[in-house]
Design an enzyme around this catalytic site. Structure first.
Site, mmCIF file in Angstrom:
data_model
loop_
_atom_site.group_PDB
_atom_site.id
_atom_site.type_symbol
_atom_site.label_atom_id
_atom_site.label_comp_id
_atom_site.label_asym_id
_atom_site.label_seq_id
_atom_site.Cartn_x
_atom_site.Cartn_y
_atom_site.Cartn_z
ATOM 1 N N HIS A 1 0.889 -1.363 -0.095
ATOM 2 C CA HIS A 1 0.004 -0.036 0.180
ATOM 3 C C HIS A 1 0.799 1.221 -0.063
ATOM 4 O O HIS A 1 1.830 1.030 0.424
ATOM 5 C CB HIS A 1 -1.028 -0.004 1.340
ATOM 6 N N ASP B 1 3.279 -4.641 8.125
ATOM 7 C CA ASP B 1 2.081 -4.041 7.974
ATOM 8 C C ASP B 1 0.861 -4.986 8.096
ATOM 9 O O ASP B 1 0.511 -5.640 7.242
ATOM 10 C CB ASP B 1 2.183 -3.151 6.585
ATOM 11 N N GLN C 1 -4.191 -5.157 6.951
ATOM 12 C CA GLN C 1 -5.176 -6.149 6.275
ATOM 13 C C GLN C 1 -5.306 -7.447 7.292
ATOM 14 O O GLN C 1 -6.100 -8.138 6.934
ATOM 15 C CB GLN C 1 -5.176 -6.179 5.084
ATOM 16 N N LYS D 1 -10.302 -0.175 10.593
ATOM 17 C CA LYS D 1 -10.396 -1.347 9.615
ATOM 18 C C LYS D 1 -10.640 -2.651 10.411
ATOM 19 O O LYS D 1 -11.030 -3.742 10.092
ATOM 20 C CB LYS D 1 -9.166 -1.890 8.719
ATOM 21 N N CYS E 1 -4.751 2.411 -3.711
ATOM 22 C CA CYS E 1 -3.406 2.928 -3.113
ATOM 23 C C CYS E 1 -2.201 1.865 -3.201
ATOM 24 O O CYS E 1 -1.473 1.715 -2.371
ATOM 25 C CB CYS E 1 -3.845 3.405 -1.719
HETATM 26 N N1 PLP Z 1 -1.420 -0.788 4.744
HETATM 27 C C1 PLP Z 1 -2.404 -1.252 3.891
HETATM 28 C C2 PLP Z 1 -2.097 -2.897 3.665
HETATM 29 C C3 PLP Z 1 -3.678 -0.937 3.840
HETATM 30 O O1 PLP Z 1 -4.624 -1.771 3.158
HETATM 31 C C4 PLP Z 1 -4.205 0.277 4.298
HETATM 32 C C5 PLP Z 1 -5.335 0.906 3.884
HETATM 33 O O2 PLP Z 1 -6.235 0.423 3.370
HETATM 34 C C6 PLP Z 1 -2.956 1.167 4.960
HETATM 35 C C7 PLP Z 1 -1.547 0.493 4.934
HETATM 36 C C8 PLP Z 1 -3.234 2.445 5.479
HETATM 37 O O3 PLP Z 1 -4.235 2.419 6.423
HETATM 38 P P1 PLP Z 1 -4.664 3.687 7.079
HETATM 39 O O4 PLP Z 1 -5.248 4.561 5.886
HETATM 40 O O5 PLP Z 1 -5.514 3.585 7.954
HETATM 41 O O6 PLP Z 1 -3.530 4.649 7.597
#
Ligand code: PLP
Length: 436
Positions: free
Chosen positions: A149, A226, A229, A252, A392
């Site tokens: 992401h 990370d 998800q 999430k 993203c």
């Molecule tokens: N990492 C992953 C795999 C994501 O799916 C997301 C958001 O969709 C993020 C990071 C960023 O999350 P946030 O927008 O809550 O900071």
């Protein structure tokens, strides 16, 4: 893919581990209708999840009964607010197998990753020698993957620009998996940190973290996972994971917006300088210079998002009552069913693993002859909320040669009826655009 069809043209509906109807009753938003009275089919939990009443009640309880700034003030409300905030920290820590001293609250995953990236560049100029332990500079390397992401890519690009370090990455295979064939060369003695997603938000792929941790630690590099998800969708235990950092977002995982988590191994956090500075993270302040608290307070400058932390604690209670093993099994059954359903629609191509092995419930797909935004619009007209675009994760759509995808993501309130609605909606789009 063979399907044991429960009715002609559909995939196999194994009994779902979670009671979807009972769960739906906990989510007030799911009883509203959209687009002229249609049932809301919410297949965008990967972007943000809906909130059960228990979470909304916890936030309301805090504001109505306790509201005060924690870790400041000697009055009763301040004391109770501190208690509620710290109780939630302990509960959220226990959810991922960590002591509360290793849980830092941030705004979201994005901020948690930036916190570490800035701490690593601040380390280079830190006055205290032990804060320079993990300093990143010229000649050093940071490793990510092509699956990340943007939140787990841009902070590292920027860190490299600030420090003169080099960004390297692991590529992807044609079937949507991480290509680890050059792990030993990409992760080498120059590597300072490897940051990798545990579960892809666009491909659904669940990555093998163990070999990455093993190689990174062999060369003395830190590992960040990370979990944006993964933590909401599968049991995650930081002791078993073996990494140095884990980051995730409350919104999430049924929790409120505005709260995220950085878990860090205490001995690593302890050697990092702060990212943001200000109130409540200090030991002694003088006009000339100041000293900082130990973790986690060192990384929580300013009045924190207290009600949101309490709400996230309630979300953790809710998920634990369901059982994370059940949440995982529920989504595995839905994913298997959805992959079968989509495989039966001519012109639909899934971008990502075609089977359920090491695969979560994020299904990205293209529909031949129809732009993903148009697919999304037809689905929206039918009351079905999906995400369209590059999610993203622009390098991923580029890697697979598509401009964008349509993505359906599942959660605890998702049922087979939602997936049937999605499949029927795709067929309706094909009819509407005359591609069948
Ligand atoms: N990492 C992953 C795999 C994501 O799916 C997301 C958001 O969709 C993020 C990071 C960023 O999350 P946030 O927008 O809550 O900071």
């Amino acid at each position: 893919m063979t399907a044991t069809a429960s009715r002609p043209g559909t995939g196999a509906q194994t009994p779902l581990p979670l009671d979807v109807e009972a769960i739906r009753a906990d989510f007030p938003i799911l009883s509203r209708t959209v687009r002229d009275g249609k049932r809301l089919v919410y297949l965008d939990s990967g972007a943000t999840s809906q909130k059960p009443r228990q979470v909304l009640d916890a936030e309301r309880w805090f504001y109505e009964n306790v509201n005060a700034a924690p870790h400041r003030g000697a009055h009763q409300l301040a004391e109770e607010a501190t208690g509620a905030y710290e109780d939630a920290r302990a509960k959220i820590g226990a959810f991922i197998g960590a002591p509360e001293t290793e849980i830092v609250f941030t705004r979201n995953t994005t901020e948690a990753i930036n916190l570490v990236a800035y701490a690593l560049s601040n380390a280079a100029t830190a006055k205290e020698p032990e804060f320079r332990t993990y300093a990143v500079g010229q000649g050093d390397e940071i490793v990510v993957t092509e699956m990340e992401h943007h939140a787990n890519l841009l902070p590292w690009q920027q860190l490299c620009e600030r420090t003169g370090a080099t960004l390297r990455w692991l590529g992807l295979t044609d079937d949507g998996r991480l290509d680890l064939s050059d792990l030993d060369t990409v992760v080498n003695e120059r590597t300072k940190l490897v940051s990798v997603t545990q579960q892809s938000n666009i491909l659904g792929t669940i990555n093998p973290i163990a070999p990455i941790v093993e190689r990174a630690h062999e060369v003395g590099a830190l590992v960040m996972v990370d979990g944006a998800q993964s933590v909401p969708h599968q049991p995650v235990d930081v002791q078993a994971l073996g990494a140095d950092f884990l980051v995730f977002s409350g919104h999430k995982m049924l929790g409120p917006t505005g709260v995220g988590v950085l878990w860090g191994r205490y001995e690593v956090l302890d050697k990092l300088p702060p990212f943001l500075t200000g109130g409540s993270m200090i030991e002694v302040v003088r006009m000339e210079a100041s000293t900082f608290m130990p973790p986690p307070q060192r990384f929580e400058a300013g009045v924190p998002m207290t009600a949101q932390v309490v709400g996230l604690g309630a979300a953790v209670d809710y998920l634990q009552a369901l059982g994370m093993e059940n949440v995982l099994a529920h989504e595995e059954a839905l994913t298997a069913y959805a992959l079968e359903e989509l495989a039966e629609i001519p012109g639909v191509t899934v971008i990502g693993p075609a089977d359920t092995v090491a695969r979560g419930g994020a299904i990205s797909f293209t529909v031949e002859g129809i732009h993903p935004h148009d697919v999304g619009q037809v689905l929206d007209d039918l009351g079905i909320a999906v995400r369209v675009g590059h999610h993203c994760a622009w390098p991923v759509v580029r890697r697979y040669g598509v401009p964008a995808t349509t993505r359906a993501t599942f959660y605890v309130h998702t049922g087979y009826d939602d997936i049937d609605a999605l499949a029927d909606g795709i067929r309706a789009a094909q009819k509407f655009f005359g591609t069948v």
